[in-house]
Scaffold this motif. Structure first.
Motif, short mmCIF file in Angstrom:
data_model
loop_
_atom_site.label_atom_id
_atom_site.label_comp_id
_atom_site.label_asym_id
_atom_site.label_seq_id
_atom_site.Cartn_x
_atom_site.Cartn_y
_atom_site.Cartn_z
N LYS A 186 40.14 34.46 22.09
CA LYS A 186 39.30 34.16 23.25
C LYS A 186 38.86 35.46 23.92
N GLU A 187 37.67 35.43 24.51
CA GLU A 187 37.25 36.56 25.36
C GLU A 187 37.14 36.05 26.79
N LEU A 188 37.80 36.76 27.69
CA LEU A 188 37.80 36.36 29.10
C LEU A 188 37.17 37.46 29.95
N LEU A 212 36.79 54.86 17.83
CA LEU A 212 37.05 53.87 16.79
C LEU A 212 38.26 53.05 17.24
N GLU A 213 38.00 51.76 17.50
CA GLU A 213 39.06 50.88 17.99
C GLU A 213 39.55 49.98 16.87
N LYS A 214 40.85 49.74 16.83
CA LYS A 214 41.39 48.74 15.90
C LYS A 214 40.75 47.39 16.20
N MET A 215 40.39 46.69 15.16
CA MET A 215 39.81 45.37 15.38
C MET A 215 40.88 44.39 15.85
N VAL A 216 40.58 43.70 16.92
CA VAL A 216 41.51 42.71 17.48
C VAL A 216 41.18 41.36 16.86
N HIS A 217 42.23 40.61 16.46
CA HIS A 217 41.99 39.26 15.98
C HIS A 217 41.84 38.36 17.21
N GLY A 227 25.23 50.13 20.42
CA GLY A 227 26.25 51.17 20.52
C GLY A 227 27.61 50.66 20.08
N VAL A 228 27.64 49.47 19.46
CA VAL A 228 28.88 48.91 18.91
C VAL A 228 28.64 48.56 17.44
N GLN A 229 29.49 49.09 16.56
CA GLN A 229 29.32 48.83 15.13
C GLN A 229 30.65 48.35 14.54
N THR A 267 45.47 47.78 25.64
CA THR A 267 44.13 47.85 25.07
C THR A 267 44.30 48.14 23.58
N SER A 268 43.28 47.88 22.77
CA SER A 268 43.45 48.09 21.33
C SER A 268 43.64 49.58 21.03
N ALA A 269 44.41 49.87 19.96
CA ALA A 269 44.64 51.27 19.57
C ALA A 269 43.31 51.91 19.19
N ILE A 300 32.19 32.30 25.72
CA ILE A 300 32.19 31.62 24.43
C ILE A 300 31.01 32.11 23.57
N PHE A 301 31.36 32.63 22.40
CA PHE A 301 30.34 33.22 21.53
C PHE A 301 29.90 32.25 20.46
N ASP A 302 28.63 32.37 20.12
CA ASP A 302 28.10 31.63 18.98
C ASP A 302 28.35 32.49 17.75
N SER A 323 32.09 56.41 30.38
CA SER A 323 32.44 56.97 29.07
C SER A 323 33.49 56.06 28.44
N LYS A 324 33.18 55.51 27.25
CA LYS A 324 34.14 54.64 26.56
C LYS A 324 35.42 55.41 26.28
N LEU A 325 35.25 56.70 25.97
CA LEU A 325 36.39 57.55 25.65
C LEU A 325 37.30 57.70 26.88
N VAL A 333 36.52 42.77 34.69
CA VAL A 333 37.39 43.24 33.60
C VAL A 333 37.24 42.25 32.44
N GLU A 334 36.77 42.77 31.30
CA GLU A 334 36.61 41.92 30.11
C GLU A 334 37.85 42.06 29.25
N LEU A 335 38.40 40.92 28.85
CA LEU A 335 39.69 40.91 28.14
C LEU A 335 39.60 40.14 26.83
N PHE A 336 40.44 40.55 25.89
CA PHE A 336 40.62 39.78 24.66
C PHE A 336 41.97 39.09 24.74
N VAL A 337 42.03 37.83 24.29
CA VAL A 337 43.31 37.18 24.04
C VAL A 337 43.39 37.09 22.52
#
Ligand code: ADP
Length: 374
Positions: free
Chosen positions: A177-179, A169-174, A149-151, A115-117, A200-202, A100-102, A244-248
């Motif tokens: 990098k994604e690790l 609803l998550e705050k968008m992270v600037h 399931g992600v918009q 984690t993002s708000a 690395i995303f296209d 559950s994402k929640l 564990v997927e992370l945003f920098v």
């Protein structure tokens, strides 16, 4: 010999079974599709619905240990099996949190994992009142995978595209990098951590382009990411393999995006690049052996082979011979007989001491090998 079961028969199960060959274990796989990538590699294939209570319970009853290769399993049956003495790794409690994402976001918040708000939305009406929270990303509580399931909701007009059921609803992270960091947890709570992977995303296709390990990050980010990922798995309190997927973000803050309680696409290079691959490691955990060595022998890249757009039907690998002729390149085909747009059909691992060569070869492979249909 111990009896070990795997719920799900996709490519992750297939690679896990390839690694089982080195261990004293009798393998059982349950999956609905008898033509799945794992069926012929298991000692016993049982056709069944992994989301059905009775079928999962009956499958697991006589086994010593059970694992999953996909989260969409019936965790109530796993809980009952666990209570009756079958080892379930990952533990059903950890699986329940992650499915559950929640609950997952609440788990990070409760355990002071960055984690993002976020806010929880029960329906579209609630979402429409959250204008001041934008830009944001709306994620279905349950059942989302691979970006479904992600918009993304950048502005007020996008709110209409949101989900009309329970979602986060998550705050968008600037994102800079994604690790991804893969961590092994043994029965006795010991941990072993693999070097972080750069995902690395296209940007133009909005698709994963390739992955590089170890990730190219400043030491400070590296330590932060490792500490955060370790905290996540420690608090999940379960043996198993966790990704564990992370945003920098642009200020070098490290935030957890999500965690998978299983072997993961971002760890495929560990087959050739590490002493103990994520698949080898999971057998050590399942069978109660010491953890393996996660050190990486050489830098590696992974290119996923996905079905080309406009091709559906019996699969054809265009350019395969050319890629097989390349040095230090390892092709893994998952054995799916039919392709469709975006379907994961295989991956290619590249090893090189030169990071530049990794990127060069990854691009070369992407422009040589195409998953098509006749
Ligand atoms: P899935 O599990 O379906 O792949 P994710 O939650 O990983 O879904 O989201 C998919 C992608 O969307 C991420 O890899 C990232 O690029 C982007 N994304 C997700 N959450 C955020 C966020 N809070 N801010 C910015 N981008 C995000």
């Amino acid at each position: 010999m111990k009896k070990a079961g795997i719920l799900g028969g996709g490519q992750l199960g297939r690679m896990l079974l390839q690694a089982a060959i080195n261990y004293p274990v009798e393998t059982f796989v349950m999956e609905n599709d008898p033509a799945c990538p794992s069926a012929h590699l298991a000692n016993h294939f049982i056709k069944g619905d992994i989301s059905n209570f009775d079928e999962v319970y009956n499958f697991g009853k006589g086994l010593d240990v059970l694992t999953i290769e996909i989260e969409a399993v019936n965790e109530d049956a796993l809980e009952k099996l666990e209570a009756e003495g079958v080892k379930i790794y990952p533990r059903p409690s950890a699986l329940r949190t992650i499915k559950s994402k929640l609950l997952q976001k609440e788990f990070y918040q409760k355990n002071q994992v960055p984690t993002s708000a976020f806010v929880i939305t029960k329906n579209k009406q609630e979402l429409l009142s959250l204008r001041e929270f934008l830009p944001a990303v709306h994620k279905l509580d349950k059942g989302g995978y691979d970006g479904k399931g992600v918009q993304v909701i950048k502005k007020v007009e996008d709110l209409e595209k949101g989900f009309d059921e329970t979602a986060v609803l998550e705050k968008m992270v600037h994102i800079k990098k994604e690790l991804a960091i893969i961590i092994a947890v043994s029965e006795t709570g010991e941990t072993a951590i693999y070097p972080p992977v750069d995902m690395i995303f296209d940007q133009s296709l909005n698709l994963l382009s390739h992955q590089i390990a170890p990730a190219d990050v400043p030491e400070k980010v590296f330590w932060k990411a490792e500490a955060i990922a370790l905290r996540v798995v420690k608090e999940l309190k379960s043996p198993g393999i966790f990704a564990v997927e992370l945003f920098v973000d642009i200020d070098d803050n490290v935030l957890v995006n999500e965690t998978a309680p299983r072997v993961h696409n971002s760890g495929h290079h560990t087959i050739e690049a590490c002493y103990s691959s994520q698949f080898d490691m999971l057998w050590r955990i399942l069978l109660g052996y010491p953890l393996g060595n996660t050190d990486q022998l050489l830098p590696a890249a992974i290119v996923n082979l996905v079905g080309e757009n406009n091709f559906t039907g019996p699969v054809l690998y265009e350019g395969l011979e050319k890629v097989l002729a390349m040095d230090n390149v390892f092709v893994h085909i998952y054995g799916k007989t039919t392709t469709k747009p975006g379907r994961k059909m295989g991956h290619v691992t590249i090893l090189s001491s030169e990071k530049q060569e990794l990127v060069h070869k990854a691009n070369q492979i992407k422009h040589t090998l195409y998953v098509k249909s006749a």
